[in-house]
Design an enzyme around this catalytic site. Structure first.
Site, PDB file in Angstrom:
ATOM      1  N   LYS A  99      23.373  51.349   1.681  1.00 55.44           N
ATOM      2  CA  LYS A  99      23.351  51.543   3.135  1.00 55.44           C
ATOM      3  C   LYS A  99      24.719  51.264   3.762  1.00 55.44           C
ATOM      4  CE  LYS A  99      18.420  50.282   3.445  1.00 55.44           C
ATOM      5  NZ  LYS A  99      17.691  51.423   4.043  1.00 55.44           N
ATOM      6  N   HIS A 138       9.338  57.645  -1.931  1.00 52.26           N
ATOM      7  CA  HIS A 138      10.259  57.178  -0.882  1.00 52.26           C
ATOM      8  C   HIS A 138      11.657  56.880  -1.379  1.00 52.26           C
ATOM      9  CE1 HIS A 138       7.246  56.469   2.370  1.00 52.26           C
ATOM     10  NE2 HIS A 138       6.432  56.375   1.327  1.00 52.26           N
ATOM     11  N   LYS A 147      14.488  56.091  15.851  1.00 55.04           N
ATOM     12  CA  LYS A 147      14.223  55.185  16.971  1.00 55.04           C
ATOM     13  C   LYS A 147      15.430  55.111  17.905  1.00 55.04           C
ATOM     14  CE  LYS A 147      11.373  52.780  13.668  1.00 55.04           C
ATOM     15  NZ  LYS A 147      11.397  51.741  12.609  1.00 55.04           N
ATOM     16  N   THR A 180      14.390  55.789   9.216  1.00 53.42           N
ATOM     17  CA  THR A 180      13.514  55.956  10.377  1.00 53.42           C
ATOM     18  C   THR A 180      14.119  55.254  11.593  1.00 53.42           C
ATOM     19  OG1 THR A 180      12.234  54.135   9.448  1.00 53.42           O
ATOM     20  CG2 THR A 180      11.301  56.342   9.232  1.00 53.42           C
ATOM     21  N   LYS A 195      19.002  47.283   9.679  1.00 52.51           N
ATOM     22  CA  LYS A 195      18.205  47.786   8.552  1.00 52.51           C
ATOM     23  C   LYS A 195      18.329  46.762   7.447  1.00 52.51           C
ATOM     24  CE  LYS A 195      20.871  51.576   8.604  1.00 52.51           C
ATOM     25  NZ  LYS A 195      19.974  52.706   8.557  1.00 52.51           N
ATOM     26  N   ARG A 196      17.475  46.900   6.408  1.00 51.87           N
ATOM     27  CA  ARG A 196      17.627  46.020   5.250  1.00 51.87           C
ATOM     28  C   ARG A 196      19.046  46.116   4.700  1.00 51.87           C
ATOM     29  NH1 ARG A 196      13.332  43.995   2.386  1.00 51.87           N
ATOM     30  NH2 ARG A 196      15.020  42.926   1.322  1.00 51.87           N
TER      31      ARG A 196
HETATM   32  C1  Z16 Z   1      11.274  51.347   1.385  1.00 51.40           C
HETATM   33  O1  Z16 Z   1      11.233  50.746   2.576  1.00 51.40           O
HETATM   34  C2  Z16 Z   1      11.791  52.629   1.246  1.00 51.40           C
HETATM   35  C3  Z16 Z   1      11.799  53.208   0.005  1.00 51.40           C
HETATM   36  C4  Z16 Z   1      11.273  52.522  -1.090  1.00 51.40           C
HETATM   37  O2  Z16 Z   1      11.261  53.118  -2.287  1.00 51.40           O
HETATM   38  C5  Z16 Z   1      10.750  51.255  -0.978  1.00 51.40           C
HETATM   39  C6  Z16 Z   1      10.748  50.681   0.261  1.00 51.40           C
HETATM   40 CL1  Z16 Z   1      10.065  49.126   0.465  1.00 51.40          CL
HETATM   41  C7  Z16 Z   1      12.279  53.358   2.483  1.00 51.40           C
HETATM   42  C8  Z16 Z   1      13.475  54.285   2.273  1.00 51.40           C
HETATM   43  O3  Z16 Z   1      14.560  53.560   1.758  1.00 51.40           O
HETATM   44  C9  Z16 Z   1      13.855  54.935   3.606  1.00 51.40           C
HETATM   45  O4  Z16 Z   1      14.897  55.866   3.447  1.00 51.40           O
HETATM   46  C10 Z16 Z   1      12.655  55.633   4.216  1.00 51.40           C
HETATM   47  O5  Z16 Z   1      12.954  56.066   5.533  1.00 51.40           O
HETATM   48  C11 Z16 Z   1      11.462  54.706   4.267  1.00 51.40           C
HETATM   49  O6  Z16 Z   1      11.191  54.131   3.007  1.00 51.40           O
HETATM   50  C12 Z16 Z   1      10.212  55.415   4.743  1.00 51.40           C
HETATM   51  O7  Z16 Z   1      10.007  56.598   4.046  1.00 51.40           O
END
Ligand code: Z16
Length: 805
Positions: free
Chosen positions: A552, A358, A658, A654, A546-547
């Site tokens: 970001k 991810h 939405k 994601t 978002k976080r």
């Molecule tokens: C996370 O939420 C994501 C990546 C990661 O290595 C660790 C965590 Cl906790 C996120 C990505 O930043 C985001 O781009 C992606 O859409 C999401 O994971 C789901 O794949």
């Protein structure tokens, strides 16, 4: 027990019974929170028969099942979703009305199950929803954290973290299964000795063992009688868990063991936390992986005779590297407990396991110090060591003399265990979460592995469940869609495309505009009631939720808002229409710079509020404690979706999907899944700006660009950066942007971002054009349903098929 509520009258009767059983009270005497609890228990009763039937059906058919291991499942509230999936929402609404209660007032009383912190955790929640909706035999496996990620409060413009006590009033959806508890071992020492049959066996002694107790949460499909399981493990102390030492009389050791044990499932740690809690985090990772696998193998043993066929019936998925210990743990079980040899155990392990990456952010790729790992998990460490030895030997045979490459692919190196390398070596499938992200994995981050195992790599672009994010969160939009094209889109989200012919239809556009206004009005009322702040419902709603993370670039957003403020000071007509900029998101408690950005947003918000010349045109609002349920209010009310990460950094995103589903227009960089959104809707229906991923990577290779030069050349940038004079706290951001050369290209992309915002305002003033774009986004969003994503995983990776129940 009843299969269904046949009428509101029957509902009232069941409700009354349940209120008596749970609280010994008449319905009229119940507090609203108790009404929620009674209702939740009634809904769970509805689900129970199907839950058992689903399990029996899977067993009877000897079907292959998927287990999705994830350290987070960011579920959000379940009452609404479960009522929707059972098709009983109206019945509950009517019945409650007869009892004098309002379902819409009851639902917000449910605490958000906060078992996650961001995209990865919410993705896992979308996936189990889609698995059940598609009648695929697939279950979640995770930890029952007593406290979720912190509750965010804002005090004096700054983030303050309070414990998230989501479990305080109980969690009515779970069922404790003490009879299915298993033991997980930590510590002690492990060594090999002759087994008397000419081979070696492992001895693991002096360990402490922790009791793992599963709490099962049902995951119902959409009106299809499938009910899968999310199994959450809780750690408990057992009086005889402390090997050898309990009886010796050293009570301090016993107490310490008890404390550590109880810590294991106490807190969810933020992904980017620092040193603090690292050891516990490793204990957590091993905890749910070992417990989950033991229960899977035990169940398998009850169903099948031959463990050599394990991979025919079981698919194990690891969501990011947190569950990667699954690989050596399965080896341990197969070898130590089932007596298998290394080769056979390895074949089965790789054939069963698949891995999703991810992130490409190097600091987010997990590494553990070997001394810590070894002392906590001595037996697992021996296996990782042997695995590393075999893997490197094979690799060196393939690339003799290339120690530079061997270093990159090693699992053990520089005193650390590298979890991503472990995950890739031990999986038959490795996937990224958007096309661009997978390409970067193949070409750079994981390139040396791609050279050896090109066939393992594949892309699975993320998706989100349209049931929660459209049907449940935005009922008026869902109703408009169904009135226009019928209800087939609910089961087949691709059919949202049938909206395309209506994109220029004035009567459709009119209704779409009304729906958006209605959702904006609802949000404005909620903000007024809960935060006491007035927002102009007719302003343009521009939202970034978002976080908080520097990549970001919430900083880019707020600096741009500040530039609008400066321009409005000079010229009250500089902005053609009123705009509201909404922010939401948590910064990791230890992430200083991200927290300063939150403070900066509040500072700019105040400056604007205090300036009569500006506040009619601009509003900035930070909504504290962003979580799933707040998201459900915000996505439907957005006009503009801010997706502005430094290109190449956001694996997928994601939230972008939405927003799109709810008819917002993306203002974004070509990063993550934005690339695919852009390709589907075209330049006319989203606004793209800024550096491309390749340009960013080229700069990184060549040592960046000079932000000082830009500062000297661009007057507006110079004026904007004087906002940092407002508070000495902000000097850190100044350092980042200028002295440390703007790692995330905030200043480099500033001019393009300003242009993009002007383009948004031009388009917004062309009402029919804007509504057409909104319609096109909704119509094309079916591609980003997690039903599509999960079907692809099922077909290409897991090899599982739907089972009718
Ligand atoms: C996370 O939420 C994501 C990546 C990661 O290595 C660790 C965590 Cl906790 C996120 C990505 O930043 C985001 O781009 C992606 O859409 C999401 O994971 C789901 O794949």
């Amino acid at each position: 027990m009843t299969k269904n509520w046949k009428s509101p009258k029957q509902f009232v009767c069941l409700f009354t019974q349940k209120a008596k059983i749970l609280f010994n009270e008449e319905p009229a005497a119940l507090t609203p929170k108790k009404v929620y609890l009674v209702l939740a228990n009634l809904v769970k009763d509805l689900i129970y028969d199907d839950w058992l039937a689903t399990e029996q059906r899977y067993d009877a058919r000897q079907t292959k099942q998927v287990y999705y291991f994830s350290i987070e499942f960011l579920l959000g509230r379940l009452l609404d979703a479960n009522l929707m999936n059972c098709g009983m929402e109206n019945m509950a609404r009517e019945g409650l009305k007869e009892l004098g209660f309002d379902l819409d007032a009851i639902m917000p009383l449910e605490a958000d199950p906060g078992l996650g912190n961001g995209g990865l955790g919410r993705l896992a929640a979308c996936f189990i929803d889609s698995l059940a909706a598609l009648q695929l035999p697939g279950h979640g496996c995770s930890i029952r954290y007593q406290y979720g990620l912190f509750e965010q409060h804002i005090v004096d413009g700054q983030q303050v973290e309070l414990p998230d006590t989501w479990l305080q009033d109980g969690f009515p959806w779970e069922t404790k299964r003490s009879d299915k508890a298993v033991h997980v071992r930590y510590g002690g020492s492990a060594y090999m000795r002759p087994d008397g049959k000419g081979g070696l066996e492992c001895v693991h002694e002096g360990y402490s063992s922790v009791l793992a107790i599963p709490y099962d949460v049902p995951v119902p499909g959409y009106r299809n009688h499938t009910v899968n399981t999310l199994r959450l493990w809780q750690a408990e102390y057992t009086p005889d868990g402390l090997f050898g030492q309990g009886q010796g009389g050293d009570f301090r050791k016993v107490l310490q063991y008890r404390d550590t044990t109880q810590q294991i499932s106490r807190f969810l740690y933020p992904d980017d936390s620092t040193e603090e809690g690292r050891k516990l985090r490793l204990m957590q990772e091993y905890f749910f992986v070992s417990a989950g696998l033991q229960s899977i193998v035990r169940h398998y043993r009850g169903q099948h005779r031959d463990l050599r066929e394990f991979d025919r019936y079981v698919a194990l998925h690891i969501n990011d590297t947190h569950p990667a210990l699954l690989i050596p743990e399965l080896m341990r079980i197969l070898m130590d407990e089932e007596g298998m040899g290394w080769e056979e155990a390895w074949r089965i392990t790789v054939a069963s396991t698949s891995y999703t990456n991810h992130t490409i952010m190097p600091e987010a790729l997990e590494r553990w110090s070997i001394p810590l790992f070894q002392s906590l998990l001595p037996r697992v460490y021996l296996i990782v060591e042997e695995l590393n030895r075999r893997w490197l030997a094979a690799y060196r045979r393939k690339f003799p003399g290339r120690e530079d490459k061997a270093e990159q692919v090693a699992i053990l190196w520089g005193g650390q265990v590298r979890m991503a390398n472990l995950a890739v070596v031990g999986s038959h499938s490795v996937n990224g979460v958007a096309e661009l992200h997978t390409k970067i994995l193949e070409e750079s981050t994981l390139h040396p592995f791609y050279e050896v195992y090109p066939e393992r790599f594949n892309n699975k672009t993320n998706g989100v469940t349209h049931r929660r994010w459209l049907l449940e969160s935005n009922p008026p939009l869902a109703a408009l869609i169904s009135d226009t094209i019928g209800t087939d889109w609910i089961r087949h989200p691709k059919k949202l495309k049938e909206l395309l012919p209506y994109r220029d239809d004035p009567s459709f556009q009119e209704k779409l505009a009304q729906v958006k206004q209605d959702r904006k009005d609802a949000l404005v009322r909620w903000i007024q009631e809960t935060r006491g702040v007035a927002v102009d419902p007719h302003s343009l709603f521009d939202i970034q939720i978002k976080r908080f993370h520097m990549y970001k670039r919430q900083l880019l957003n707020i600096l741009h808002v500040y530039s609008l403020y400066l321009r409005l000071l000079d010229d009250p007509d500089a902005v053609p229409l009123p705009q509201t900029f909404l922010f939401g998101g948590k910064a990791a408690a230890s992430y200083g710079e991200a927290k300063v950005v939150i403070k900066l947003i509040h500072t700019v918000a105040r400056l604007i509020d205090q300036e009569p010349r500006v506040r009619e045109k601009l509003k900035v609002l930070f909504l504290e404690n962003y979580n799933v349920s707040l998201g459900q209010r915000l996505f439907p009310a957005a006009d503009v979706s801010e997706q502005i990460s430094t290109a190449s950094k956001e694996a997928s995103g994601t939230g972008n999907m939405k927003f799109m589903m709810n008819g917002a227009i993306t203002l974004g960089t070509l990063d993550g899944a934005n690339v695919e959104i852009h390709r589907l809707v075209g330049d006319e229906n989203c606004v793209i700006f800024g550096l491309r991923a390749e340009e960013v990577q080229k700069y990184y290779r060549e040592g960046g660009y000079s932000s000082w030069d830009l500062y000297r050349q661009d007057e507006e940038i110079r004026r904007v950066l004087d906002v940092f004079q407002k508070n000495p706290l902000f000097s850190q951001l100044y350092e980042d942007l200028l002295r440390r050369n703007d790692e995330y290209f905030v200043l480099k992309d500033f001019a393009a971002y300003r242009e993009a915002h002007q383009e948004i305002l031009r388009r917004y003033q062309d009402r029919p054009g804007w509504l057409r774009a909104s319609a096109v986004n909704i119509a094309q969003s079916g591609h980003f349903s997690s039903d599509r994503t999960v079907s692809q995983y099922a077909r290409d990776i897991w090899k599982v098929k739907p089972i009718r129940v």
